[in-house]
Design a protein around this motif. Structure first.
Motif, PDB file in Angstrom:
ATOM      1  N   GLU A   1       0.915  10.222  -3.631  1.00  0.00           N
ATOM      2  CA  GLU A   1       1.336  11.534  -3.141  1.00  0.00           C
ATOM      3  C   GLU A   1       1.862  11.455  -1.707  1.00  0.00           C
ATOM      4  OE1 GLU A   1      -1.129  15.077  -5.075  1.00  0.00           O
ATOM      5  OE2 GLU A   1      -2.448  13.629  -4.092  1.00  0.00           O
ATOM      6  N   PHE A   2       1.275  10.584  -0.897  1.00  0.00           N
ATOM      7  CA  PHE A   2       1.679  10.448   0.497  1.00  0.00           C
ATOM      8  C   PHE A   2       3.152  10.068   0.604  1.00  0.00           C
ATOM      9  CE2 PHE A   2       2.153   7.690   4.277  1.00  0.00           C
ATOM     10  CZ  PHE A   2       1.786   8.584   5.273  1.00  0.00           C
ATOM     11  N   LEU A   3       3.560   9.049  -0.158  1.00  0.00           N
ATOM     12  CA  LEU A   3       4.949   8.579  -0.094  1.00  0.00           C
ATOM     13  C   LEU A   3       5.885   9.526  -0.838  1.00  0.00           C
ATOM     14  CD1 LEU A   3       4.306   4.760  -0.630  1.00  0.00           C
ATOM     15  CD2 LEU A   3       4.781   5.956   1.523  1.00  0.00           C
ATOM     16  N   SER A   4       5.413  10.107  -1.925  1.00  0.00           N
ATOM     17  CA  SER A   4       6.243  11.045  -2.683  1.00  0.00           C
ATOM     18  C   SER A   4       6.598  12.259  -1.842  1.00  0.00           C
ATOM     19  CB  SER A   4       5.502  11.476  -3.952  1.00  0.00           C
ATOM     20  OG  SER A   4       6.239  12.436  -4.665  1.00  0.00           O
TER      21      SER A   4
ATOM     22  N   LYS B   1       9.494   2.820  -0.762  1.00  0.00           N
ATOM     23  CA  LYS B   1       8.085   2.502  -0.514  1.00  0.00           C
ATOM     24  C   LYS B   1       7.218   2.874  -1.715  1.00  0.00           C
ATOM     25  CE  LYS B   1       8.357   2.811   4.521  1.00  0.00           C
ATOM     26  NZ  LYS B   1       7.917   3.556   5.743  1.00  0.00           N
ATOM     27  N   LEU B   2       7.603   3.928  -2.408  1.00  0.00           N
ATOM     28  CA  LEU B   2       6.881   4.328  -3.606  1.00  0.00           C
ATOM     29  C   LEU B   2       6.993   3.243  -4.684  1.00  0.00           C
ATOM     30  CD1 LEU B   2       5.262   6.882  -4.389  1.00  0.00           C
ATOM     31  CD2 LEU B   2       7.353   7.787  -5.424  1.00  0.00           C
ATOM     32  N   ARG B   3       8.203   2.671  -4.821  1.00  0.00           N
ATOM     33  CA  ARG B   3       8.384   1.568  -5.774  1.00  0.00           C
ATOM     34  C   ARG B   3       7.554   0.357  -5.368  1.00  0.00           C
ATOM     35  NH1 ARG B   3      12.223   2.500  -9.454  1.00  0.00           N
ATOM     36  NH2 ARG B   3      13.733   4.174  -9.020  1.00  0.00           N
ATOM     37  N   ALA B   4       7.489   0.098  -4.070  1.00  0.00           N
ATOM     38  CA  ALA B   4       6.686  -1.032  -3.595  1.00  0.00           C
ATOM     39  C   ALA B   4       5.204  -0.800  -3.881  1.00  0.00           C
ATOM     40  CB  ALA B   4       6.917  -1.242  -2.103  1.00  0.00           C
ATOM     41  N   LEU B   5       4.751   0.437  -3.714  1.00  0.00           N
ATOM     42  CA  LEU B   5       3.354   0.754  -4.013  1.00  0.00           C
ATOM     43  C   LEU B   5       3.068   0.587  -5.499  1.00  0.00           C
ATOM     44  CD1 LEU B   5       0.571   1.818  -3.203  1.00  0.00           C
ATOM     45  CD2 LEU B   5       1.476   4.155  -3.435  1.00  0.00           C
TER      46      LEU B   5
ATOM     47  N   SER C   1      -2.960  -8.497   1.296  1.00  0.00           N
ATOM     48  CA  SER C   1      -1.746  -8.166   0.552  1.00  0.00           C
ATOM     49  C   SER C   1      -1.278  -6.736   0.850  1.00  0.00           C
ATOM     50  CB  SER C   1      -1.973  -8.357  -0.952  1.00  0.00           C
ATOM     51  OG  SER C   1      -2.837  -7.376  -1.485  1.00  0.00           O
ATOM     52  N   TRP C   2      -2.200  -5.812   1.110  1.00  0.00           N
ATOM     53  CA  TRP C   2      -1.791  -4.423   1.377  1.00  0.00           C
ATOM     54  C   TRP C   2      -0.898  -4.372   2.617  1.00  0.00           C
ATOM     55  CZ3 TRP C   2      -4.353   0.243  -0.846  1.00  0.00           C
ATOM     56  CH2 TRP C   2      -3.770   1.428  -0.388  1.00  0.00           C
ATOM     57  N   THR C   3      -1.360  -4.953   3.714  1.00  0.00           N
ATOM     58  CA  THR C   3      -0.579  -4.876   4.949  1.00  0.00           C
ATOM     59  C   THR C   3       0.695  -5.710   4.854  1.00  0.00           C
ATOM     60  OG1 THR C   3      -1.944  -6.642   5.894  1.00  0.00           O
ATOM     61  CG2 THR C   3      -2.565  -4.381   6.393  1.00  0.00           C
ATOM     62  N   ARG C   4       0.708  -6.696   3.995  1.00  0.00           N
ATOM     63  CA  ARG C   4       1.903  -7.512   3.811  1.00  0.00           C
ATOM     64  C   ARG C   4       2.944  -6.794   2.953  1.00  0.00           C
ATOM     65  NH1 ARG C   4      -0.544 -11.902   1.823  1.00  0.00           N
ATOM     66  NH2 ARG C   4      -0.279 -11.298  -0.360  1.00  0.00           N
ATOM     67  N   ASP C   5       2.475  -6.107   1.919  1.00  0.00           N
ATOM     68  CA  ASP C   5       3.392  -5.523   0.938  1.00  0.00           C
ATOM     69  C   ASP C   5       3.789  -4.079   1.217  1.00  0.00           C
ATOM     70  OD1 ASP C   5       3.007  -7.914  -0.382  1.00  0.00           O
ATOM     71  OD2 ASP C   5       1.720  -7.077  -1.963  1.00  0.00           O
ATOM     72  N   LEU C   6       2.962  -3.352   1.980  1.00  0.00           N
ATOM     73  CA  LEU C   6       3.138  -1.901   2.035  1.00  0.00           C
ATOM     74  C   LEU C   6       3.207  -1.352   3.457  1.00  0.00           C
ATOM     75  CD1 LEU C   6       0.542  -1.046  -0.766  1.00  0.00           C
ATOM     76  CD2 LEU C   6       3.033  -1.156  -1.005  1.00  0.00           C
ATOM     77  N   PRO C   7       4.184  -1.789   4.240  1.00  0.00           N
ATOM     78  CA  PRO C   7       4.346  -1.198   5.574  1.00  0.00           C
ATOM     79  C   PRO C   7       4.602   0.298   5.459  1.00  0.00           C
ATOM     80  CG  PRO C   7       6.308  -2.454   4.945  1.00  0.00           C
ATOM     81  CD  PRO C   7       5.265  -2.769   3.929  1.00  0.00           C
TER      82      PRO C   7
END
Length: 457
Positions: A180-183, A190-194, A7-13
């Motif tokens: 923090e990485f995406l922020s 991407k932050l919303r997706a995370l 799910s991580w690789t599917r949801d969070l490119p």
């Protein structure tokens, strides 16, 4: 046998890089956690036959990646850290739920920053041992499925050492540093997706965009976790934001240790030269790390920025009293009190300073121990303790912890090829509340220490 569902690789490119673990020349199991394997629904026979799965020849369905994250390391922000010697093999579906299956010491990745990506056998066995002890004591923790010797020799400051890979099982590897990485990159979508991914993993009853609700849940989990650490005298050693899992599990047993004599200023990490992560500071760092998470959530919460910041500040201000309540509840259980009692707890902490923490608590059941230094406090405690206090004390306070001198003895022997001391210590740590041979329960011998631990990189 291993049912992967990535799910991580599917949801969070954009939060990982595909990367293959290095192929070990001669993989073999040094430690294989068959009880955990059974809990995960894995076939012990198949697992036992395939150490290479975790040493560069992943099983079918695995899609190894190196995760990207940032982090505040000793208070300093590093916008791009990531897995420098680790790989997420994938997520497996188990009777316990979805679990990450990850490797540590599995080779260089694009995030290695000049490191060799390898791990020595000793530090990997330390994580296996201490995480198993924590699980047996009821503390939320990542688990170790195996340690695989690679057949390589790696070079460290101590000299040439046998190489190894740890196989870690976790509810997830979502960290404060993941947010923090995406922020830091301003990647709000991407932050919303995370956020949605994290909520689905850990709090599926919440709406996928409920950032405030999620922050409250993370706070609750972390407050309970640190209170349990403090009740055991456990010093994590590296409470950087990239080592704070939002699942509420203890993660990354690097330069960690348990105190012998109780010392609020206890520091064991060779790199914590200013004592930022000393024992007494862990609750404060909990709040500091959660403040860093709160900052990343500001754009995900509806409303004017000033209003949102006010809502988050209210929650941050509530952390200290929430922790205090959680710690007092832990100590009420450990002291066999009918209710949390701040005065009795504070009195105990003062009386026990300089005495052996684990043995002092266990001795309250009436066993031989460290009574002399506690006599003044005992008089007051006896007025309040529950009638069945001895049974409660023995059920709430371990007789056995991974004592530092025994851990070092076991790891030194294992590095030389003798696993017997490690296996003996592991066996008693898996039953920490049972009586054990005296050598596993006594404080360290005179002359041991000061104790220093290393992260093994």
């Amino acid at each position: 046998m291993l049912s992967f569902d990535p799910s991580w690789t599917r949801d969070l490119p954009g939060t990982f890089l595909r990367d293959a673990p290095f192929r070990a020349p001669a993989p073999r199991y040094v430690a294989l956690n068959l009880p955990l394997a059974r809990d995960l629904g894995l076939d012990a026979g198949d697992l036992s036959a395939h150490p290479e799965w975790f040493a560069g020849q992943p099983p079918q369905g695995a899609e190894p990646v190196a995760l990207a994250y940032a982090g505040h390391q000793f208070g300093n922000f590093v916008p791009s850290l990531g897995d420098g010697r680790a790989h997420l093999l994938g997520e497996i579906l188990t009777p316990l739920g979805r679990r990450d299956l990850a490797l540590k010491g599995s080779g260089r990745t694009p995030f290695s920053r000049g490191g060799d990506g390898r791990a020595a056998l000793g530090p990997m066995l330390r994580e296996y041992l201490v995480s198993e002890a924590m699980a047996a004591m009821g503390v939320p923790t990542t688990r170790s499925l195996a340690v695989v010797a690679t057949g390589e020799v790696i070079l460290r400051q101590e000299g040439p050492l046998p190489g190894a890979v740890l196989v870690r099982v976790a509810a997830s590897h979502i960290r404060v540093g993941s947010f923090e990485f995406l922020s830091a990159r301003g990647e709000e979508d991407k932050l919303r997706a995370l956020l949605a991914h994290a909520i689905t993993r850990h709090d599926p009853d919440l709406a996928p965009d409920d950032a405030l609700g999620f922050f409250d849940r993370v706070t609750g989990r972390q407050v309970r976790l640190i209170a349990e650490w403090m009740g055991l005298g456990f010093v994590h050693g590296v409470m950087n934001t990239d080592n704070m899992a939002l699942s509420g599990e203890t993660i990354d047993y690097g330069p960690c240790a348990f105190v012998d004599a109780y010392d609020p200023g206890a520091v064991f990490s060779s790199i914590d030269r200013r004592g930022r992560y000393r024992l007494e500071n862990q609750p404060k760092i909990l709040a500091w790390n959660l403040a860093r998470l709160a900052e990343t959530l500001i754009p995900l919460i509806p409303g004017a920025t000033e209003t949102v910041v006010g809502l988050l500040n209210d929650r941050l201000e509530a952390i200290a009293p929430a922790y205090e309540a959680a710690f007092l509840a832990v100590m009420a259980r450990k002291l066999a009190l009918p209710a949390p009692d701040a005065a009795l707890t504070e009195g105990f902490l003062k009386a026990v300073e300089g005495l052996d923490w684990t043995a002092s608590l266990r001795s309250l059941a009436g066993e031989p121990g460290v009574y002399p230094g506690l006599r003044g406090w005992l008089t007051e405690w006896q007025k309040f303790r529950l009638p069945d206090y001895a049974t409660r004390i023995r059920a709430a306070n371990p007789a056995v912890i991974p004592r530092n001198h025994l851990v070092e003895e076991a790891l030194t022997a294992a590095t030389r090829g003798d696993m017997a001391p490690f296996e003996a210590l592991l066996a008693v740590c898996r039953k920490p509340f049972d009586d054990a041979p005296e050598r596993f329960t006594l404080p360290p011998p005179t002359g041991f220490g000061p104790y220093v631990t290393y992260c093994g990189t």
